[in-house]
Design a protein around this motif. Sequence first.
Motif, PDB file in Angstrom:
ATOM      1  N   GLU A 160       3.707  11.670  12.263  1.00 17.13           N
ATOM      2  CA  GLU A 160       3.239  11.001  11.053  1.00 17.13           C
ATOM      3  C   GLU A 160       3.158   9.493  11.312  1.00 17.13           C
ATOM      4  O   GLU A 160       4.103   8.895  11.841  1.00 17.13           O
ATOM      5  CB  GLU A 160       4.207  11.282   9.907  1.00 17.13           C
ATOM      6  CG  GLU A 160       3.708  10.839   8.546  1.00 17.13           C
ATOM      7  CD  GLU A 160       4.685  11.208   7.433  1.00 17.13           C
ATOM      8  OE1 GLU A 160       5.894  10.940   7.625  1.00 17.13           O
ATOM      9  OE2 GLU A 160       4.253  11.772   6.414  1.00 17.13           O
ATOM     10  N   GLU A 188      -3.094  11.901  12.811  1.00  9.28           N
ATOM     11  CA  GLU A 188      -1.711  12.373  12.914  1.00  9.28           C
ATOM     12  C   GLU A 188      -1.642  13.700  13.658  1.00  9.28           C
ATOM     13  O   GLU A 188      -0.701  13.954  14.421  1.00  9.28           O
ATOM     14  CB  GLU A 188      -1.100  12.478  11.529  1.00  9.28           C
ATOM     15  CG  GLU A 188      -0.871  11.108  10.876  1.00  9.28           C
ATOM     16  CD  GLU A 188      -0.348  11.211   9.456  1.00  9.28           C
ATOM     17  OE1 GLU A 188       0.427  10.331   9.054  1.00  9.28           O
ATOM     18  OE2 GLU A 188      -0.719  12.172   8.752  1.00  9.28           O
ATOM     19  N   LEU A 246       1.729   7.263   8.802  1.00  2.12           N
ATOM     20  CA  LEU A 246       1.753   6.558   7.517  1.00  2.12           C
ATOM     21  C   LEU A 246       2.575   7.335   6.512  1.00  2.12           C
ATOM     22  O   LEU A 246       2.582   8.566   6.510  1.00  2.12           O
ATOM     23  CB  LEU A 246       0.340   6.376   6.960  1.00  2.12           C
ATOM     24  CG  LEU A 246      -0.567   5.309   7.590  1.00  2.12           C
ATOM     25  CD1 LEU A 246      -1.973   5.470   7.047  1.00  2.12           C
ATOM     26  CD2 LEU A 246      -0.050   3.916   7.294  1.00  2.12           C
ATOM     27  N   VAL A 247       3.262   6.596   5.672  1.00  2.00           N
ATOM     28  CA  VAL A 247       3.955   7.186   4.526  1.00  2.00           C
ATOM     29  C   VAL A 247       3.182   6.786   3.288  1.00  2.00           C
ATOM     30  O   VAL A 247       3.063   5.594   2.979  1.00  2.00           O
ATOM     31  CB  VAL A 247       5.413   6.702   4.441  1.00  2.00           C
ATOM     32  CG1 VAL A 247       6.073   7.252   3.189  1.00  2.00           C
ATOM     33  CG2 VAL A 247       6.187   7.127   5.679  1.00  2.00           C
ATOM     34  N   ARG A 248       2.596   7.764   2.589  1.00  5.05           N
ATOM     35  CA  ARG A 248       1.822   7.466   1.398  1.00  5.05           C
ATOM     36  C   ARG A 248       2.750   7.251   0.217  1.00  5.05           C
ATOM     37  O   ARG A 248       3.710   7.982   0.018  1.00  5.05           O
ATOM     38  CB  ARG A 248       0.850   8.592   1.055  1.00  5.05           C
ATOM     39  CG  ARG A 248      -0.378   8.673   1.958  1.00  5.05           C
ATOM     40  CD  ARG A 248      -0.076   9.411   3.239  1.00  5.05           C
ATOM     41  NE  ARG A 248      -1.288   9.725   3.999  1.00  5.05           N
ATOM     42  CZ  ARG A 248      -1.267  10.176   5.229  1.00  5.05           C
ATOM     43  NH1 ARG A 248      -0.110  10.357   5.856  1.00  5.05           N
ATOM     44  NH2 ARG A 248      -2.398  10.449   5.850  1.00  5.05           N
ATOM     45  N   ALA A 249       2.471   6.218  -0.560  1.00  5.35           N
ATOM     46  CA  ALA A 249       3.267   5.906  -1.749  1.00  5.35           C
ATOM     47  C   ALA A 249       2.323   5.539  -2.876  1.00  5.35           C
ATOM     48  O   ALA A 249       1.132   5.290  -2.664  1.00  5.35           O
ATOM     49  CB  ALA A 249       4.231   4.758  -1.463  1.00  5.35           C
ATOM     50  N   ALA A 282       0.278   2.448   1.296  1.00  2.00           N
ATOM     51  CA  ALA A 282       0.707   3.225   2.453  1.00  2.00           C
ATOM     52  C   ALA A 282       1.458   2.299   3.412  1.00  2.00           C
ATOM     53  O   ALA A 282       1.066   1.155   3.609  1.00  2.00           O
ATOM     54  CB  ALA A 282      -0.494   3.856   3.151  1.00  2.00           C
ATOM     55  N   THR A 322       4.881   4.211   9.543  1.00  2.00           N
ATOM     56  CA  THR A 322       6.130   4.725  10.077  1.00  2.00           C
ATOM     57  C   THR A 322       6.444   3.975  11.372  1.00  2.00           C
ATOM     58  O   THR A 322       5.643   3.166  11.855  1.00  2.00           O
ATOM     59  CB  THR A 322       6.014   6.225  10.371  1.00  2.00           C
ATOM     60  OG1 THR A 322       5.021   6.414  11.402  1.00  2.00           O
ATOM     61  CG2 THR A 322       5.610   7.005   9.115  1.00  2.00           C
TER      62      THR A 322
END
Length: 339
Positions: A46, A40, A48-51, A55, A58
């Motif tokens: 960004e 990144e 990836l959105v981590r959850a 993941a 984006t």
Amino acid sequence: MDSRHLRALVAVVEHGGISAAAQALGYAQSSVSAQLRRLEADVGVEVLVRAGTGAVLTEAGARLLPYAREALELEDRMRRAARGDRTRLRVGAQESLAHVWMPEVLAALEYGAGGPATGAGTVLTVAARGSLERAFAAGELDVVLQYDNGVRALGPHAVVAHDRTVLLAAPGHPLAGRGPVTPEQLLRYDFLVAERGCTSRMLVDRFGRDLLAGAQQTLLQGSLAALLRLIGHGHGVTLLPELAVTRELREGELVELPLTEPIRPVSIVARWRARLGSAEAALRTLLDVARRADPLPEVTAAVPAASDGPDGTTAHRHPDSAAVFQRRGGDGAVSQRPK
């Protein structure tokens, strides 16, 4: 850009999360997270959105993903070339084509049908049309071979062969052995099609719409093998390419119902990725062998020979393509004959 960072991104997408990707790559989870952060930082956005459940890519990550896969494939090819390994060609084919025809083409390629020093290590992926399209778009396949569905193909592509379309039933079906079948007779019987996107569904939509207008159709959510077994047990009729049922017709498990309304042959189309590097020679050989193994060379001879070449330019059908291969009497096998 470090290929390890790209590999981490691809692994997260393929395995559904950072933890699973770390396990598949043999790294600690913290190492994969660090590689993703460096990626990144390199691209400046960004990806990836981590959850808590994993993941998610984006929009920027989704745009980056096919290029990451292409870069990793190029790296693999460079390593193989440096070591002197055989070129690898990743081939995708619909199940209907992989039933008989595609193994024959690949076997002919392996045994030198393309000429000296043209061999390649081929990896064959067999799947439904939708899965092949997604894998090709993601850069996971170099070339895909499918039946023409009437949708204009984008990028380098060519018609390499043709196949008959046949109406099939069990030997004991009421319409079997009664001479040419009319559309009115078909209206009395159930018509089976495989899951949406599969060959039988496409053939009904494109080649049988007028013939089967008003017929009772049953959508079968399953494989080609399941469809053939149901038809063989007397559950209706179906419309398929002949290549998909070569063995069943030869063994008498299914019979072809002649039609008063002839159905046009269906084209077999190859689509490939541009800029395949060292794999382009293997691709050209594969396309040439496929043309020579055309089940209906008389159809090929009747259409223009020009087509897109492996580099997106115009290529021409091999002048001996209809003469080098022939169908053996009734068994569907392809044999090479001397020029």
